[in-house]
Design an enzyme around this catalytic site. Sequence first.
Site, PDB file in Angstrom:
ATOM      1  N   LYS A  71       0.794  -1.244   0.000  1.00 11.02           N
ATOM      2  CA  LYS A  71       0.000   0.000   0.000  1.00 11.02           C
ATOM      3  C   LYS A  71       0.823   1.289   0.000  1.00 11.02           C
ATOM      4  O   LYS A  71       0.480   2.242  -0.684  1.00 11.02           O
ATOM      5  CB  LYS A  71      -0.944   0.015   1.204  1.00 11.02           C
ATOM      6  CG  LYS A  71      -2.266  -0.674   0.942  1.00 11.02           C
ATOM      7  CD  LYS A  71      -3.219  -0.444   2.090  1.00 11.02           C
ATOM      8  CE  LYS A  71      -4.548  -1.123   1.832  1.00 11.02           C
ATOM      9  NZ  LYS A  71      -5.514  -0.929   2.900  1.00 11.02           N
ATOM     10  N   ASN A  92      -5.211   2.383  -1.873  1.00  9.66           N
ATOM     11  CA  ASN A  92      -5.694   0.991  -2.008  1.00  9.66           C
ATOM     12  C   ASN A  92      -6.363   0.776  -3.365  1.00  9.66           C
ATOM     13  O   ASN A  92      -6.754  -0.335  -3.685  1.00  9.66           O
ATOM     14  CB  ASN A  92      -6.639   0.603  -0.864  1.00  9.66           C
ATOM     15  CG  ASN A  92      -7.994   1.266  -0.977  1.00  9.66           C
ATOM     16  OD1 ASN A  92      -8.147   2.284  -1.659  1.00  9.66           O
ATOM     17  ND2 ASN A  92      -8.979   0.716  -0.318  1.00  9.66           N
ATOM     18  N   GLY A 131      -7.407   4.241  18.146  1.00  7.50           N
ATOM     19  CA  GLY A 131      -6.503   3.693  17.148  1.00  7.50           C
ATOM     20  C   GLY A 131      -5.828   4.779  16.343  1.00  7.50           C
ATOM     21  O   GLY A 131      -6.374   5.887  16.184  1.00  7.50           O
ATOM     22  N   GLY A 133      -3.509   3.451  13.639  1.00  7.69           N
ATOM     23  CA  GLY A 133      -2.848   2.671  12.592  1.00  7.69           C
ATOM     24  C   GLY A 133      -3.480   2.944  11.235  1.00  7.69           C
ATOM     25  O   GLY A 133      -4.107   4.004  11.028  1.00  7.69           O
ATOM     26  N   ARG A 156      -2.418   4.349  22.006  1.00  2.20           N
ATOM     27  CA  ARG A 156      -1.449   3.971  23.036  1.00  2.20           C
ATOM     28  C   ARG A 156      -0.184   4.792  22.861  1.00  2.20           C
ATOM     29  O   ARG A 156       0.305   4.952  21.731  1.00  2.20           O
ATOM     30  CB  ARG A 156      -1.103   2.485  22.911  1.00  2.20           C
ATOM     31  CG  ARG A 156      -2.267   1.591  23.268  1.00  2.20           C
ATOM     32  CD  ARG A 156      -1.843   0.144  23.285  1.00  2.20           C
ATOM     33  NE  ARG A 156      -1.402  -0.322  21.986  1.00  2.20           N
ATOM     34  CZ  ARG A 156      -0.988  -1.557  21.729  1.00  2.20           C
ATOM     35  NH1 ARG A 156      -0.928  -2.442  22.703  1.00  2.20           N
ATOM     36  NH2 ARG A 156      -0.615  -1.914  20.532  1.00  2.20           N
ATOM     37  N   GLY A 256     -17.737  -4.053  11.130  1.00  2.00           N
ATOM     38  CA  GLY A 256     -16.574  -3.829  10.264  1.00  2.00           C
ATOM     39  C   GLY A 256     -16.735  -4.382   8.857  1.00  2.00           C
ATOM     40  O   GLY A 256     -16.097  -3.891   7.919  1.00  2.00           O
TER      41      GLY A 256
HETATM   42  P1  NAD Z   1      -2.397  -1.382  12.238  1.00  2.66           P
HETATM   43  O1  NAD Z   1      -1.374  -2.377  12.674  1.00  2.66           O
HETATM   44  O2  NAD Z   1      -2.034  -0.368  11.222  1.00  2.66           O
HETATM   45  O3  NAD Z   1      -2.963  -0.614  13.531  1.00  2.66           O
HETATM   46  C1  NAD Z   1      -3.351  -1.324  14.672  1.00  2.66           C
HETATM   47  C2  NAD Z   1      -3.888  -0.362  15.726  1.00  2.66           C
HETATM   48  O4  NAD Z   1      -4.400  -1.167  16.805  1.00  2.66           O
HETATM   49  C3  NAD Z   1      -2.823   0.559  16.327  1.00  2.66           C
HETATM   50  O5  NAD Z   1      -3.412   1.800  16.670  1.00  2.66           O
HETATM   51  C4  NAD Z   1      -2.411  -0.212  17.598  1.00  2.66           C
HETATM   52  O6  NAD Z   1      -1.842   0.602  18.599  1.00  2.66           O
HETATM   53  C5  NAD Z   1      -3.766  -0.728  18.025  1.00  2.66           C
HETATM   54  N1  NAD Z   1      -3.697  -1.873  18.936  1.00  2.66           N
HETATM   55  C6  NAD Z   1      -3.238  -3.116  18.672  1.00  2.66           C
HETATM   56  N2  NAD Z   1      -3.309  -3.877  19.792  1.00  2.66           N
HETATM   57  C7  NAD Z   1      -3.851  -3.082  20.764  1.00  2.66           C
HETATM   58  C8  NAD Z   1      -4.165  -3.283  22.138  1.00  2.66           C
HETATM   59  N3  NAD Z   1      -3.972  -4.459  22.725  1.00  2.66           N
HETATM   60  N4  NAD Z   1      -4.705  -2.247  22.831  1.00  2.66           N
HETATM   61  C9  NAD Z   1      -4.922  -1.048  22.236  1.00  2.66           C
HETATM   62  N5  NAD Z   1      -4.627  -0.800  20.948  1.00  2.66           N
HETATM   63  C10 NAD Z   1      -4.089  -1.797  20.219  1.00  2.66           C
HETATM   64  O7  NAD Z   1      -3.645  -2.262  11.742  1.00  2.66           O
HETATM   65  P2  NAD Z   1      -4.855  -1.825  10.802  1.00  2.66           P
HETATM   66  O8  NAD Z   1      -4.535  -2.165   9.403  1.00  2.66           O
HETATM   67  O9  NAD Z   1      -5.258  -0.446  11.146  1.00  2.66           O
HETATM   68  O10 NAD Z   1      -5.976  -2.872  11.268  1.00  2.66           O
HETATM   69  C11 NAD Z   1      -6.630  -2.726  12.509  1.00  2.66           C
HETATM   70  C12 NAD Z   1      -7.865  -3.608  12.502  1.00  2.66           C
HETATM   71  O11 NAD Z   1      -8.753  -3.118  11.489  1.00  2.66           O
HETATM   72  C13 NAD Z   1      -7.606  -5.065  12.154  1.00  2.66           C
HETATM   73  O12 NAD Z   1      -8.455  -5.863  12.941  1.00  2.66           O
HETATM   74  C14 NAD Z   1      -7.996  -5.173  10.689  1.00  2.66           C
HETATM   75  O13 NAD Z   1      -8.456  -6.475  10.328  1.00  2.66           O
HETATM   76  C15 NAD Z   1      -9.145  -4.185  10.641  1.00  2.66           C
HETATM   77  N6  NAD Z   1      -9.396  -3.604   9.310  1.00  2.66           N
HETATM   78  C16 NAD Z   1     -10.658  -3.643   8.856  1.00  2.66           C
HETATM   79  C17 NAD Z   1     -10.959  -3.096   7.618  1.00  2.66           C
HETATM   80  C18 NAD Z   1     -12.370  -3.177   7.119  1.00  2.66           C
HETATM   81  O14 NAD Z   1     -12.594  -2.983   5.917  1.00  2.66           O
HETATM   82  N7  NAD Z   1     -13.335  -3.424   7.990  1.00  2.66           N
HETATM   83  C19 NAD Z   1      -9.951  -2.465   6.865  1.00  2.66           C
HETATM   84  C20 NAD Z   1      -8.662  -2.417   7.384  1.00  2.66           C
HETATM   85  C21 NAD Z   1      -8.380  -3.001   8.618  1.00  2.66           C
END
Ligand code: NAD
Length: 288
Positions: A71, A92, A131, A133, A156, A256
């Site tokens: 990405k 994306n 969050g 991320g 965090r 989601g």
């Molecule tokens: P990422 O790794 O970029 O970000 C993860 C985030 O979660 C960060 O802010 C991290 O600090 C936080 N985190 C992780 N463990 C934690 C904990 N124990 N306590 C508090 N915060 C915590 O990941 P991402 O790509 O942003 O994905 C995050 C979630 O979103 C995943 O479950 C992914 O499957 C989901 N997602 C869903 C869609 C959708 O279309 N619904 C799209 C992208 C991602």
Amino acid sequence: MEISGHTQMLCLIGSPVEHSGSPAMYNYSFRKLGLDYAYMAFDIREEETREAIQALRLLHVRGFNITMPCKMAALECCDELSQAARLIGAVNTVVNEHGRLVGHNTDGIGWVQSCRELGFEIRGAKMTIAGAGGAATAIQIASALEGVREMSIFARKANFFGNGEATVEKIRSSVPECVVNLYDLADKDRFYEEIGDSDIFTNATRVGMKPMDDQSLIEDTGVFRKDLVVSDVVYNPRLTKLLADAQAAGCKTVPGIGMLLWQGAEAFRLYTGQEMPVQEVMERYFME
Ligand code: NAD
């Protein structure tokens, strides 16, 4: 519709891609609408992104979706970026507009659209979101661009906080009318206070996803009010602990899986100029 010399190609690049639902979802939609496109998936490693995109450019494909880990690298290969893609810092979806590769990010707007479909409008609302991320950033930028009134972001301190700071700066300079603040997720009093003052709470962290599926960031379920909308980006499992607790308290919830479906529908519109048959796609490919 049979593949012919006129058929335009679309594809997904990233790794792994063999379990992706995108080829089935898009090809079904093309057949349903009688559109002359075909969609494939190619397993491409991060370091191969540039070369793969050069090849797709040479082949004049209509466009392509990009999944992890390609990405960020894909962003640099585009000739032009949408405002959302530029601010989010990831693409994306890339559309080939007469030889120019235009990069988009449909994740955030997909989330906004999934809320709208369930009757919740982000424009003018206050959101608390956990969050910082990839998914969180896309939602935060898209919500600001779509007119969210106020946003309180919790992350965090040890992880991703800097990313959250960068997002806040970008929103403040690009959408100054949006009030945005970043807080430490460990500050639970502030967390519950901000949720109490919000129209919507969104979990955009991995908490709730397998193997953390027995966890929810909201331990004090007393914060749930009937007029609070609760949204989760996690879709594995479909019904997370957060959503189950919120539903039990009478809150309206946004799962989601809707974001996943609608980011695809937004890309479909960018590629074809037509609406994806979302309801049928949902029933066929997104129901468990
Ligand atoms: P990422 O790794 O970029 O970000 C993860 C985030 O979660 C960060 O802010 C991290 O600090 C936080 N985190 C992780 N463990 C934690 C904990 N124990 N306590 C508090 N915060 C915590 O990941 P991402 O790509 O942003 O994905 C995050 C979630 O979103 C995943 O479950 C992914 O499957 C989901 N997602 C869903 C869609 C959708 O279309 N619904 C799209 C992208 C991602």
